[in-house]
Design a protein around this motif. Structure first.
Motif, PDB file in Angstrom:
ATOM      1  N   CYS A   1       0.803  -1.144   0.174  1.00  0.00           N
ATOM      2  CA  CYS A   1       0.115  -0.195   0.202  1.00  0.00           C
ATOM      3  C   CYS A   1       0.847   1.146   0.012  1.00  0.00           C
ATOM      4  CB  CYS A   1      -0.907  -0.077   1.247  1.00  0.00           C
ATOM      5  SG  CYS A   1      -1.893   1.505   1.485  1.00  0.00           S
TER       6      CYS A   1
ATOM      7  N   GLU B   1      -9.385  -4.660  -2.079  1.00  0.00           N
ATOM      8  CA  GLU B   1      -8.753  -3.518  -2.405  1.00  0.00           C
ATOM      9  C   GLU B   1     -10.159  -2.420  -1.954  1.00  0.00           C
ATOM     10  OE1 GLU B   1      -6.947  -6.133  -5.526  1.00  0.00           O
ATOM     11  OE2 GLU B   1      -8.652  -6.202  -4.123  1.00  0.00           O
ATOM     12  N   ASP B   2     -11.499  -2.788  -2.234  1.00  0.00           N
ATOM     13  CA  ASP B   2     -12.467  -2.058  -2.154  1.00  0.00           C
ATOM     14  C   ASP B   2     -12.592  -1.726  -0.448  1.00  0.00           C
ATOM     15  OD1 ASP B   2     -12.908  -1.901  -4.780  1.00  0.00           O
ATOM     16  OD2 ASP B   2     -14.538  -3.490  -4.643  1.00  0.00           O
TER      17      ASP B   2
ATOM     18  N   THR C   1     -19.237  -0.179  -0.377  1.00  0.00           N
ATOM     19  CA  THR C   1     -18.255   0.298  -1.409  1.00  0.00           C
ATOM     20  C   THR C   1     -19.220   0.689  -2.900  1.00  0.00           C
ATOM     21  OG1 THR C   1     -18.275  -2.284  -2.031  1.00  0.00           O
ATOM     22  CG2 THR C   1     -16.668  -1.283  -0.434  1.00  0.00           C
TER      23      THR C   1
ATOM     24  N   SER D   1      -9.375   3.946   4.002  1.00  0.00           N
ATOM     25  CA  SER D   1      -8.315   5.044   3.788  1.00  0.00           C
ATOM     26  C   SER D   1      -8.935   6.344   3.882  1.00  0.00           C
ATOM     27  CB  SER D   1      -7.684   4.810   2.488  1.00  0.00           C
ATOM     28  OG  SER D   1      -7.012   3.712   2.328  1.00  0.00           O
TER      29      SER D   1
ATOM     30  N   GLN E   1      -6.446   8.815  -1.307  1.00  0.00           N
ATOM     31  CA  GLN E   1      -6.576   7.594  -2.126  1.00  0.00           C
ATOM     32  C   GLN E   1      -5.073   6.693  -2.033  1.00  0.00           C
ATOM     33  OE1 GLN E   1      -8.785   6.624  -4.026  1.00  0.00           O
ATOM     34  NE2 GLN E   1     -10.165   7.923  -2.747  1.00  0.00           N
ATOM     35  N   ALA E   2      -5.336   5.512  -1.798  1.00  0.00           N
ATOM     36  CA  ALA E   2      -4.185   4.533  -1.737  1.00  0.00           C
ATOM     37  C   ALA E   2      -4.043   3.756  -2.976  1.00  0.00           C
ATOM     38  CB  ALA E   2      -4.633   3.574  -0.643  1.00  0.00           C
ATOM     39  N   GLU E   3      -2.650   3.519  -3.060  1.00  0.00           N
ATOM     40  CA  GLU E   3      -2.437   2.542  -4.412  1.00  0.00           C
ATOM     41  C   GLU E   3      -1.948   1.188  -3.979  1.00  0.00           C
ATOM     42  OE1 GLU E   3       0.499   2.735  -8.150  1.00  0.00           O
ATOM     43  OE2 GLU E   3       0.228   4.410  -7.170  1.00  0.00           O
TER      44      GLU E   3
ATOM     45  N   LYS F   1      -1.131   7.195  -3.422  1.00  0.00           N
ATOM     46  CA  LYS F   1      -1.503   7.650  -4.691  1.00  0.00           C
ATOM     47  C   LYS F   1      -0.691   8.655  -5.407  1.00  0.00           C
ATOM     48  CE  LYS F   1      -4.900   6.476  -8.050  1.00  0.00           C
ATOM     49  NZ  LYS F   1      -6.353   6.147  -8.260  1.00  0.00           N
TER      50      LYS F   1
ATOM     51  N   GLN G   1      -9.836   0.709   0.543  1.00  0.00           N
ATOM     52  CA  GLN G   1     -10.056   2.230   0.082  1.00  0.00           C
ATOM     53  C   GLN G   1     -10.912   2.669   1.038  1.00  0.00           C
ATOM     54  OE1 GLN G   1      -8.309   3.817  -1.878  1.00  0.00           O
ATOM     55  NE2 GLN G   1      -7.467   2.393  -3.604  1.00  0.00           N
TER      56      GLN G   1
END
Length: 232
Positions: free
Chosen positions: A39, A162-163, A85, A169, A173-175, A42, A166
């Motif tokens: 993680c 991932e959802d 989500t 978070s 925004q996380a990548e 972004k 996020q």
């Protein structure tokens, strides 16, 4: 009253099915999967965080380390959190898994009742006889296999984990990348449930086949009788 052999076979089937229900009940309350991913914030090329999502059927655990800036550990209800989500597929698949397992419990309960009924009485060859056990236990096994497939697809193919990350978070925004998933005990116990359901069917089939063979031997056509008897 049924014969001792019939009572033993049907009682054994009821016991095996009851054991499978206990196994399924336990697996529905324990861990099914764990997903780990890297993680970063972004737009940043420096990977310094990670997130681990541990899932049961109804509850989950989120453990974030510097993801994306800060971390934390939270417990959450799976279905309500997935409903928050923006992606519909994960919640639909997860709900289907839960519903299919609930149907497994229902059909297993029916199989137990039919087995117990046959162990103390001699019903006709209807849905209350061996046919009922074949149908109920076979449906339980089939539904459990479908649930396993849907769960794997949801964990590995969709963006469910991932959802969820996020969602926690916040505005940052996380990548997320390098996702890896591991199936846990709860998932594999469903395979044991499937095997026990099929074994319950096998127990009744062995009795049913033996009883059918015995009936055929008693109903031999007259041409199979000795010539002396036919001449007489």
């Amino acid at each position: 009253m049924p014969s001792t052999k019939k009572a033993l076979h049907f009682m054994s089937s009821a016991l095996v099915t009851a054991t499978s229900v206990g196994v399924l009940g336990f697996c529905m309350s324990t861990q099914w999967a764990e997903t780990t991913m890297e993680c970063t914030m972004k737009g940043s090329s420096f990977s310094n965080g990670s997130a681990v999502v541990t899932l049961k059927l109804f509850e989950g655990n989120m453990n974030r380390i510097l993801c994306p800036l800060f971390g934390g550990q939270e417990e959450f209800p799976v279905i309500p959190k997935l409903a928050q989500t923006t992606v519909v597929t994960p919640i639909v698949l997860h709900t289907l898994v839960v519903c299919l397992l609930a149907l497994c419990l229902l059909f297993s309960a029916c199989s137990i009742l039919i087995s117990l009924y046959n162990s103390v009485s001699n019903p006709y060859e209807t849905y209350m006889g061996p046919i009922g056990i074949y149908v109920c236990s076979s449906l339980s096994a089939c539904f459990s296999v479908v649930a396993l497939v849907l769960f794997v697809v949801n964990v590995i193919v969709t963006s469910m984990a991932e959802d969820l990350v996020q969602l926690y978070s916040g505005d940052i925004q996380a990548e997320l990348k390098n996702k890896s998933s591991e199936l846990k005990l709860g998932y594999y116990l469903v395979l044991l449930y499937t095997g026990l359901s099929l074994f319950a069917v096998a127990l009744i089939y062995m009795y049913d086949h033996a009883a059918y063979t015995h009936r055929r031997e008693q109903e031999r056509p007259t041409e199979d009788a000795p010539k002396e008897i036919m001449m007489y």
